[in-house]
Design an enzyme around this catalytic site. Structure first.
Site, PDB file in Angstrom:
ATOM      1  CG  HIS A  68     -13.981 -20.372  10.952  1.00  0.00           C
ATOM      2  ND1 HIS A  68     -14.653 -18.672  10.788  1.00  0.00           N
ATOM      3  CD2 HIS A  68     -13.937 -20.255  11.968  1.00  0.00           C
ATOM      4  CE1 HIS A  68     -14.449 -18.420  11.516  1.00  0.00           C
ATOM      5  NE2 HIS A  68     -14.120 -18.859  12.445  1.00  0.00           N
ATOM      6  CB  ILE A  74     -16.868 -15.958   8.227  1.00  0.00           C
ATOM      7  CG1 ILE A  74     -18.420 -15.727   8.587  1.00  0.00           C
ATOM      8  CG2 ILE A  74     -16.831 -14.935   8.494  1.00  0.00           C
ATOM      9  CD1 ILE A  74     -19.091 -16.049   9.718  1.00  0.00           C
ATOM     10  N   GLY A  77     -11.628 -14.384  12.940  1.00  0.00           N
ATOM     11  CA  GLY A  77     -10.350 -12.786  13.145  1.00  0.00           C
ATOM     12  C   GLY A  77      -9.000 -12.952  13.552  1.00  0.00           C
TER      13      GLY A  77
END
Length: 168
Positions: A68, A74, A77
């Site tokens: 990822h 990143i 989330g």
């Protein structure tokens, strides 16, 4: 609704990263059931009755960066929200005489906003505070994450504190 704390929308709190931690990683691992690589808080630098400030050092060594995303890593989330929940879990579990006997489980995640990417090298400062007093093991919290004095993530979480019967 018994509101505990509200912050103005654009108030960015001041944090002293040089301050000696209130809880280091060894103390955190005694409170939370999470262990590496899923432990997403490195230290606690502030802790009051209704709020807490935790730090996560994001490094390229995080296992989630393998996929990822390999060319543009990143922090996912969902892991940012999990980190907010873990810091909040320390806030509520720390109040118990034997926190290692309990776990916190998500019941609800609401009002999530991702404002900026979190990448290797970032230091995330998570501030979590109670929105309501704990009732019947249910806790309602709001968490915010900051990188370089910018709000990067925020969410409200509702969790239930549950005794781990297998540890008795």
């Amino acid at each position: 609704m018994n509101k505990i704390q509200t912050l103005k929308k654009h108030d960015i709190p001041k944090f002293d990263l040089k301050k000696k931690p209130i809880l280091d990683i060894k103390s955190i691992m005694k409170i939370l059931p999470h262990k590496p690589p899923f432990l997403l808080v490195d230290k606690i630098i502030d802790l009051t009755e209704n709020s807490i400030v935790g730090i996560k050092n994001v490094t390229m060594n995080e296992s989630f960066f393998i996929g990822h995303f390999p060319r543009e890593p990143i922090m996912p989330g969902v892991l940012q929200i999990e980190a907010i929940a873990q810091v909040g879990g320390i806030l509520v579990l720390n109040k118990l005489s034997h926190p290692e006997l309990y776990s916190t489980y998500f019941l609800k995640i609401d009002k999530v906003k991702f404002k900026q990417k979190i990448v290797p090298g970032d230091i995330i400062i998570f501030q979590v505070y109670l929105l309501e007093s704990m009732k019947r093991g249910i806790v309602h919290m709001k968490g915010k994450g900051y990188v370089n004095n910018k709000l990067v993530v925020e969410a409200e979480v509702v969790a239930k504190i549950v005794k781990n019967y297998e540890k008795l």
